[in-house]
Design a protein around this motif. Structure first.
Motif, mmCIF file in Angstrom:
data_model
loop_
_atom_site.group_PDB
_atom_site.id
_atom_site.type_symbol
_atom_site.label_atom_id
_atom_site.label_comp_id
_atom_site.label_asym_id
_atom_site.label_seq_id
_atom_site.Cartn_x
_atom_site.Cartn_y
_atom_site.Cartn_z
ATOM 1 N N VAL A 11 0.632 -0.832 0.063
ATOM 2 C CA VAL A 11 0.068 0.077 0.076
ATOM 3 C C VAL A 11 0.524 1.149 -0.934
ATOM 4 O O VAL A 11 -0.091 2.337 -1.018
ATOM 5 C CB VAL A 11 -0.877 0.092 0.934
ATOM 6 C CG1 VAL A 11 -2.238 0.961 1.005
ATOM 7 C CG2 VAL A 11 -2.225 -0.979 0.947
ATOM 8 N N ALA A 12 1.925 0.755 0.460
ATOM 9 C CA ALA A 12 2.617 2.294 0.633
ATOM 10 C C ALA A 12 3.464 2.566 -0.616
ATOM 11 O O ALA A 12 3.915 3.563 -0.733
ATOM 12 C CB ALA A 12 4.122 1.710 2.165
ATOM 13 N N GLU A 13 3.399 1.499 -1.274
ATOM 14 C CA GLU A 13 4.510 2.225 -2.821
ATOM 15 C C GLU A 13 3.391 2.954 -4.024
ATOM 16 O O GLU A 13 3.641 3.652 -4.395
ATOM 17 C CB GLU A 13 4.743 0.390 -2.912
ATOM 18 C CG GLU A 13 5.691 -0.587 -2.435
ATOM 19 C CD GLU A 13 5.864 -1.419 -3.611
ATOM 20 O OE1 GLU A 13 4.995 -1.842 -4.606
ATOM 21 O OE2 GLU A 13 6.257 -2.732 -3.213
ATOM 22 N N ASP A 61 -7.437 9.982 -7.211
ATOM 23 C CA ASP A 61 -6.702 9.294 -7.439
ATOM 24 C C ASP A 61 -5.927 8.225 -6.962
ATOM 25 O O ASP A 61 -5.634 7.579 -7.535
ATOM 26 C CB ASP A 61 -5.103 10.397 -7.854
ATOM 27 C CG ASP A 61 -4.998 11.709 -8.044
ATOM 28 O OD1 ASP A 61 -6.261 11.504 -9.500
ATOM 29 O OD2 ASP A 61 -4.883 12.274 -8.479
ATOM 30 N N ALA A 62 -5.836 7.984 -5.932
ATOM 31 C CA ALA A 62 -5.672 6.799 -4.634
ATOM 32 C C ALA A 62 -6.909 5.799 -5.377
ATOM 33 O O ALA A 62 -5.797 4.244 -5.374
ATOM 34 C CB ALA A 62 -5.483 6.901 -3.249
ATOM 35 N N TYR A 63 -7.491 5.962 -5.189
ATOM 36 C CA TYR A 63 -8.021 4.972 -5.890
ATOM 37 C C TYR A 63 -7.669 4.309 -7.358
ATOM 38 O O TYR A 63 -8.037 3.030 -7.360
ATOM 39 C CB TYR A 63 -9.703 5.073 -6.045
ATOM 40 C CG TYR A 63 -10.690 4.792 -4.855
ATOM 41 C CD1 TYR A 63 -9.849 5.294 -3.574
ATOM 42 C CD2 TYR A 63 -12.075 5.049 -4.103
ATOM 43 C CE1 TYR A 63 -11.294 5.182 -2.120
ATOM 44 C CE2 TYR A 63 -12.376 4.261 -3.363
ATOM 45 C CZ TYR A 63 -11.922 4.471 -2.421
ATOM 46 O OH TYR A 63 -13.070 4.323 -1.222
ATOM 47 N N VAL A 122 -4.117 -3.481 3.986
ATOM 48 C CA VAL A 122 -3.554 -4.463 3.570
ATOM 49 C C VAL A 122 -3.735 -4.440 1.588
ATOM 50 O O VAL A 122 -4.788 -3.452 1.450
ATOM 51 C CB VAL A 122 -3.051 -5.523 4.012
ATOM 52 C CG1 VAL A 122 -2.928 -5.905 5.120
ATOM 53 C CG2 VAL A 122 -4.558 -6.210 3.523
ATOM 54 N N ARG A 123 -3.480 -5.028 0.331
ATOM 55 C CA ARG A 123 -3.850 -5.481 -0.504
ATOM 56 C C ARG A 123 -4.217 -6.389 -0.647
ATOM 57 O O ARG A 123 -4.132 -7.832 -0.787
ATOM 58 C CB ARG A 123 -2.897 -5.146 -1.880
ATOM 59 C CG ARG A 123 -2.255 -3.395 -1.198
ATOM 60 C CD ARG A 123 -1.569 -3.290 -2.855
ATOM 61 N NE ARG A 123 -2.638 -2.940 -4.505
ATOM 62 C CZ ARG A 123 -2.661 -2.583 -5.422
ATOM 63 N NH1 ARG A 123 -0.855 -2.568 -5.699
ATOM 64 N NH2 ARG A 123 -3.237 -2.731 -6.389
ATOM 65 N N ALA A 124 -5.361 -6.485 -1.103
ATOM 66 C CA ALA A 124 -6.678 -7.672 -0.701
ATOM 67 C C ALA A 124 -6.069 -8.810 -1.836
ATOM 68 O O ALA A 124 -5.497 -9.044 -2.667
ATOM 69 C CB ALA A 124 -7.228 -7.411 -0.810
ATOM 70 N N ALA A 125 -6.318 -10.242 -0.812
ATOM 71 C CA ALA A 125 -5.930 -11.689 -1.580
ATOM 72 C C ALA A 125 -6.852 -12.229 -2.904
ATOM 73 O O ALA A 125 -7.043 -12.239 -3.665
ATOM 74 C CB ALA A 125 -5.087 -13.137 -0.347
ATOM 75 N N VAL A 218 0.280 6.633 12.178
ATOM 76 C CA VAL A 218 0.583 5.734 11.658
ATOM 77 C C VAL A 218 0.740 6.124 10.114
ATOM 78 O O VAL A 218 0.219 6.539 9.384
ATOM 79 C CB VAL A 218 0.055 4.365 10.958
ATOM 80 C CG1 VAL A 218 0.696 3.577 10.753
ATOM 81 C CG2 VAL A 218 -0.606 3.753 12.390
ATOM 82 N N THR A 219 1.989 5.842 9.581
ATOM 83 C CA THR A 219 2.940 6.545 7.910
ATOM 84 C C THR A 219 3.021 5.202 7.352
ATOM 85 O O THR A 219 3.412 4.758 7.882
ATOM 86 C CB THR A 219 4.035 7.770 8.112
ATOM 87 O OG1 THR A 219 5.239 7.140 8.512
ATOM 88 C CG2 THR A 219 3.365 8.768 9.427
ATOM 89 N N ALA A 220 2.980 5.421 5.846
ATOM 90 C CA ALA A 220 3.281 4.736 5.366
ATOM 91 C C ALA A 220 4.490 4.244 5.120
ATOM 92 O O ALA A 220 5.642 3.496 4.609
ATOM 93 C CB ALA A 220 2.760 5.123 3.637
#
Length: 220
Positions: A11-13, A61-63, A122-125, A218-220
């Motif tokens: 996600v941070a990427e 943009d994030a979406y 997170v990025r979902a599976a 909490v930061t990326a």
């Protein structure tokens, strides 16, 4: 609880500028919307950001960065600022919706009694359960592969970063302990993020004087 919240590097990427102010609030006495929270909603509507505000556009943009179409499933703050007058839900939800549109940032609220384990972004599976209600009946949905989601040990708690919350952890009038997630992207400054958190704390203390609040950035 908030000391363990984390953001996945994947996600941070996508958005290295992401930060979330996590607020754990204990001892709430929630209740139905009243004249006090109606006044918060009305005042917030008067000063609400517009859909073309750069802080709202940053979320669209994030979406797009993870493949979502923000015109079809809008970031929560984008959906709220297009929905005036603001909906009346309950005292606590009214409070954080008022802060959300006034400051131009998404805010999620979770009932800690129904939360399981650590909150993480997170990025979902794609196989994680997401509890919803369809046609008045409980149902299980799933996120898309690679979708950005908030989750706990039991499944997804919020799909598409901040688009839609699951039924299980939503804040109700019976909620006494809650987790609030105030999310920020550029061009919102960290000072603005903290100001939004301070305003939410003030409103929650009007609902429940003497409550206990813990915060963590909490930061990326």
């Amino acid at each position: 609880m908030i000391e363990d919240i984390w953001v996945d590097p994947a996600v941070a990427e996508l958005r290295p500028d992401f930060a979330v102010l996590a607020m754990a609030v204990y001892g709430l006495r929630n209740g139905p919307t009243d004249d006090r929270s109606r006044a918060w909603l009305a005042e917030a509507a008067d000063r609400a950001v517009t859909p073309d505000d750069p802080r709202v556009e940053a979320w669209r943009d994030a979406y797009r960065a993870f493949g979502a179409k923000p015109q079809r499933t809008r970031p929560s703050v984008d959906a709220l600022v297009r929905r005036m007058p603001l909906p009346e839900i309950n005292l606590v939800v009214d409070a954080y919706n008022a802060v959300s549109v006034g400051h131009g940032l998404p805010i999620g609220g979770e009932d800690l009694a129904r939360y399981a384990g650590t909150a993480r972004l997170v990025r979902a599976a794609g196989d994680e359960p997401f509890e919803v209600v369809e046609k008045g009946e409980p149902a299980i949905d799933h996120p898309e592969i690679g979708e950005v989601v908030w989750r706990d040990d039991l499944g997804v708690t919020c799909r598409r970063w901040n688009w839609r919350q699951c039924v299980r952890t939503r804040i109700t009038e019976e909620t006494s302990d809650a987790l609030f997630l105030l999310e920020r992207l550029d061009p919102m400054s960290l000072e603005e993020l903290q100001a939004a958190g301070n305003e939410l704390t003030v409103l929650l203390e009007e609902i429940t004087p003497g409550l206990h609040v813990e915060t963590r950035l909490v930061t990326a």
